[in-house]
Scaffold this motif. Structure first.
Motif, PDB file in Angstrom:
ATOM      1  N   GLY A 162       1.216 -13.907   3.029  1.00  0.00           N
ATOM      2  CA  GLY A 162       1.766 -15.100   3.674  1.00  0.00           C
ATOM      3  C   GLY A 162       2.814 -15.826   2.864  1.00  0.00           C
ATOM      4  N   ASN A 163       2.875 -15.561   1.553  1.00  0.00           N
ATOM      5  CA  ASN A 163       3.789 -16.320   0.690  1.00  0.00           C
ATOM      6  C   ASN A 163       4.687 -15.454  -0.182  1.00  0.00           C
ATOM      7  OD1 ASN A 163       2.744 -19.256   1.021  1.00  0.00           O
ATOM      8  ND2 ASN A 163       0.888 -18.069   0.664  1.00  0.00           N
ATOM      9  N   GLY A 164       4.408 -14.148  -0.238  1.00  0.00           N
ATOM     10  CA  GLY A 164       5.155 -13.273  -1.135  1.00  0.00           C
ATOM     11  C   GLY A 164       6.438 -12.745  -0.517  1.00  0.00           C
ATOM     12  N   PHE A 165       7.252 -12.129  -1.344  1.00  0.00           N
ATOM     13  CA  PHE A 165       8.526 -11.559  -0.929  1.00  0.00           C
ATOM     14  C   PHE A 165       8.612 -10.108  -1.400  1.00  0.00           C
ATOM     15  CE2 PHE A 165       9.034 -16.098  -1.288  1.00  0.00           C
ATOM     16  CZ  PHE A 165       9.821 -16.444  -0.205  1.00  0.00           C
ATOM     17  N   ILE A 166       9.437  -9.329  -0.697  1.00  0.00           N
ATOM     18  CA  ILE A 166       9.597  -7.944  -1.114  1.00  0.00           C
ATOM     19  C   ILE A 166      10.219  -7.916  -2.507  1.00  0.00           C
ATOM     20  CG2 ILE A 166       9.816  -7.137   1.259  1.00  0.00           C
ATOM     21  CD1 ILE A 166      12.829  -6.878   0.832  1.00  0.00           C
ATOM     22  N   PRO A 167       9.880  -6.907  -3.330  1.00  0.00           N
ATOM     23  CA  PRO A 167      10.391  -6.876  -4.707  1.00  0.00           C
ATOM     24  C   PRO A 167      11.906  -6.716  -4.745  1.00  0.00           C
ATOM     25  CG  PRO A 167       9.340  -4.798  -4.153  1.00  0.00           C
ATOM     26  CD  PRO A 167       9.038  -5.732  -3.027  1.00  0.00           C
ATOM     27  N   SER A 168      12.494  -7.232  -5.795  1.00  0.00           N
ATOM     28  CA  SER A 168      13.938  -7.096  -5.969  1.00  0.00           C
ATOM     29  C   SER A 168      14.205  -6.008  -6.990  1.00  0.00           C
ATOM     30  CB  SER A 168      14.546  -8.420  -6.446  1.00  0.00           C
ATOM     31  OG  SER A 168      15.916  -8.265  -6.718  1.00  0.00           O
ATOM     32  N   ILE A 169      14.970  -4.978  -6.593  1.00  0.00           N
ATOM     33  CA  ILE A 169      15.275  -3.923  -7.557  1.00  0.00           C
ATOM     34  C   ILE A 169      16.289  -4.422  -8.589  1.00  0.00           C
ATOM     35  CG2 ILE A 169      14.665  -1.961  -6.088  1.00  0.00           C
ATOM     36  CD1 ILE A 169      17.479  -1.803  -5.098  1.00  0.00           C
ATOM     37  N   SER A 170      17.093  -5.392  -8.176  1.00  0.00           N
ATOM     38  CA  SER A 170      18.019  -6.059  -9.105  1.00  0.00           C
ATOM     39  C   SER A 170      18.714  -7.179  -8.358  1.00  0.00           C
ATOM     40  CB  SER A 170      19.061  -5.082  -9.671  1.00  0.00           C
ATOM     41  OG  SER A 170      19.921  -4.642  -8.637  1.00  0.00           O
ATOM     42  N   LEU A 171      19.362  -8.038  -9.106  1.00  0.00           N
ATOM     43  CA  LEU A 171      20.122  -9.130  -8.507  1.00  0.00           C
ATOM     44  C   LEU A 171      21.607  -8.896  -8.744  1.00  0.00           C
ATOM     45  CD1 LEU A 171      18.011 -12.259  -9.528  1.00  0.00           C
ATOM     46  CD2 LEU A 171      18.163 -11.236  -7.275  1.00  0.00           C
ATOM     47  N   VAL A 172      22.419  -9.020  -7.713  1.00  0.00           N
ATOM     48  CA  VAL A 172      23.861  -8.897  -7.822  1.00  0.00           C
ATOM     49  C   VAL A 172      24.470 -10.246  -7.465  1.00  0.00           C
ATOM     50  CG1 VAL A 172      25.915  -7.701  -6.994  1.00  0.00           C
ATOM     51  CG2 VAL A 172      23.748  -6.465  -7.187  1.00  0.00           C
ATOM     52  N   LYS A 173      25.003 -10.921  -8.457  1.00  0.00           N
ATOM     53  CA  LYS A 173      25.557 -12.268  -8.258  1.00  0.00           C
ATOM     54  C   LYS A 173      24.520 -13.177  -7.609  1.00  0.00           C
ATOM     55  CE  LYS A 173      30.387 -10.780  -7.920  1.00  0.00           C
ATOM     56  NZ  LYS A 173      31.617 -10.771  -7.092  1.00  0.00           N
ATOM     57  N   ASP A 174      23.300 -13.122  -8.141  1.00  0.00           N
ATOM     58  CA  ASP A 174      22.173 -13.950  -7.675  1.00  0.00           C
ATOM     59  C   ASP A 174      21.747 -13.620  -6.243  1.00  0.00           C
ATOM     60  OD1 ASP A 174      22.028 -15.353 -10.084  1.00  0.00           O
ATOM     61  OD2 ASP A 174      23.584 -16.757  -9.430  1.00  0.00           O
ATOM     62  N   LEU A 175      22.103 -12.435  -5.746  1.00  0.00           N
ATOM     63  CA  LEU A 175      21.677 -11.999  -4.414  1.00  0.00           C
ATOM     64  C   LEU A 175      20.591 -10.938  -4.538  1.00  0.00           C
ATOM     65  CD1 LEU A 175      25.117 -11.698  -2.582  1.00  0.00           C
ATOM     66  CD2 LEU A 175      23.410 -13.487  -2.281  1.00  0.00           C
ATOM     67  N   HIS A 176      19.621 -11.005  -3.632  1.00  0.00           N
ATOM     68  CA  HIS A 176      18.484 -10.083  -3.620  1.00  0.00           C
ATOM     69  C   HIS A 176      18.957  -8.743  -3.064  1.00  0.00           C
ATOM     70  CE1 HIS A 176      14.378  -8.687  -2.681  1.00  0.00           C
ATOM     71  NE2 HIS A 176      13.954  -9.627  -3.504  1.00  0.00           N
TER      72      HIS A 176
END
Length: 391
Positions: A162-176
């Protein structure tokens, strides 16, 4: 000029399908202007979609229930009760999350089958049968939480639903980045599906929209998907709630529009007597739709309980009314036989957007209820008028 005339004609002839999207666009634009851009901020859109998730899941099931000319008033407290059962299994019995979730979904199916038995086998009106269920599960919720009251759930895995987010493989310019990839895949699948549908219609000489309008539609929808993906990628990306709602929507869209079962459901809704005479087992369809509804109520209870990280004595209150409102706003017909799963999702987002926008503007709760009631009344009036025009 010809293109604009064709677009106008297309919208006029398919106002039931496109009206809700126009309304959603107008609502979002209005609230964004009134809140100086706060409404369309990454954080707010993420919270809005998460808050709409558990109602959207219910609205999908409720759409099919209304399509077959029934109603289910029990789903709110079924969701609350099964959410509490999930909390008890997790916290008091120590059952792992991966076992709890299937158990809750199966319990939901069994409850739905019992509702189907009352309606299809015994001939009890769905309104009365589900009203009895609403009272029973309201009492059951109070009973299981009587000793402890609110049941706190510190289980991180369960709460992530209910509160989690899919994992981020990396951030590009602070974008998921993973969110951007999922969004691009979504656009790709959408374009592929539309092209395939158009190809199949042309193959069998069915009428299709002109190539120019078709391309315009693909570009417009793709831009909307891309824009929402971009907004969410600026925060924490897609939440697990959104992923679950999308998964449910895809499955039910496929079932309702691409399978024999889906065609039978709409046939039963359009004319139960004619469907029976044509060889469709109306009782079986009723069983399946009611079982599906309660299973989605169980999933809604899981999403809501995980979002709150606790099971409360008031969980499920008015969920059924919100789901019914979302279904009607999404274009389902009160006469049965008409309604799309995708419309239910849009309807849920419309209602959530109204609530969210009015909260940002500081509108009093009394006015909020009146405005939401007015929107629901407007949706039903719109349904009645378009049906009369169709005749």
């Amino acid at each position: 000029m010809k293109l604009f005339n064709e677009v106008g004609t297309l919208i006029k002839e398919n106002i039931r399908d496109y009206g809700m999207y126009i309304a959603l666009f107008a609502i979002m634009l209005t609230f964004n202007l009134m809140t100086d851009g706060m409404f369309m901020s990454s954080r707010n859109i993420s919270n809005l979609l998460d808050s709409a998730g558990y109602i959207a899941v219910l609205a999908v099931g409720m759409t099919l229930v209304i399509v077959i000319r029934h109603i289910d008033l029990s789903v709110g407290y079924v969701a609350g009760f099964l959410g509490a059962i999930a909390a008890i299994l997790l916290m008091q019995q120590g059952v792992p999350v991966y076992i709890v979730i299937p158990i809750i979904l199966i319990l939901g199916i069994l409850i739905g089958l019992f509702n189907g038995f009352l309606i299809a086998q015994l001939g009890i009106p769905a309104f009365v049968a589900s009203l009895a269920g609403m009272l029973i599960f309201r009492g059951a919720l109070l009973q299981v939480t009587e000793g402890t009251g609110t049941i706190i759930i510190p289980n991180a895995t369960f709460n992530a639903i209910g509160n989690g987010f899919i994992p981020s493989i990396s951030l590009v310019k602070d974008l998921h980045l993973l969110t951007l990839i999922v969004g691009l895949l979504g656009i790709g699948f959408y374009i592929y599906g539309e092209l395939k549908t158009r190809h199949d219609k042309l193959k069998y000489n069915f009428e299709v929209m002109s190539l120019g309008i078709f391309i315009l539609k693909l570009v417009f929808i793709s831009l909307i998907i891309g824009y929402i993906t971009w907004i969410l990628a600026g925060y924490n990306g897609f939440s697990w709630t959104v992923i679950i709602v999308l998964f449910v929507t895809l499955i039910y869209h496929f079932i309702s529009s691409k399978t024999v079962l889906g065609r039978q459901i709409y046939a039963v809704g359009s004319n139960p007597e004619a469907a029976h005479l044509s060889g469709i087992n109306v009782k079986k369809i009723t069983y399946m739709v009611m079982a599906s509804m309660s299973m989605l109520a169980a999933l809604s209870g899981i999403l809501y309980t995980a979002r709150l990280q606790s099971a409360t004595t008031t969980a499920g209150m008015l969920f059924e009314l919100d789901a019914i409102a979302a279904a009607y706003v999404g274009g389902v017909s009160s006469a049965g036989g008409i309604g799309k799963v995708s419309g239910a999702i849009v309807g849920a987002i419309v209602m959530a957007s109204l609530t969210n926008g009015m909260n940002l503007l500081g509108v009093g709760i009394s006015y909020q209820y009146m405005i939401r009631g007015g929107v629901l009344a407007g949706a039903v009036i719109f349904d009645v008028l378009t049906r009369k025009k169709g005749k």
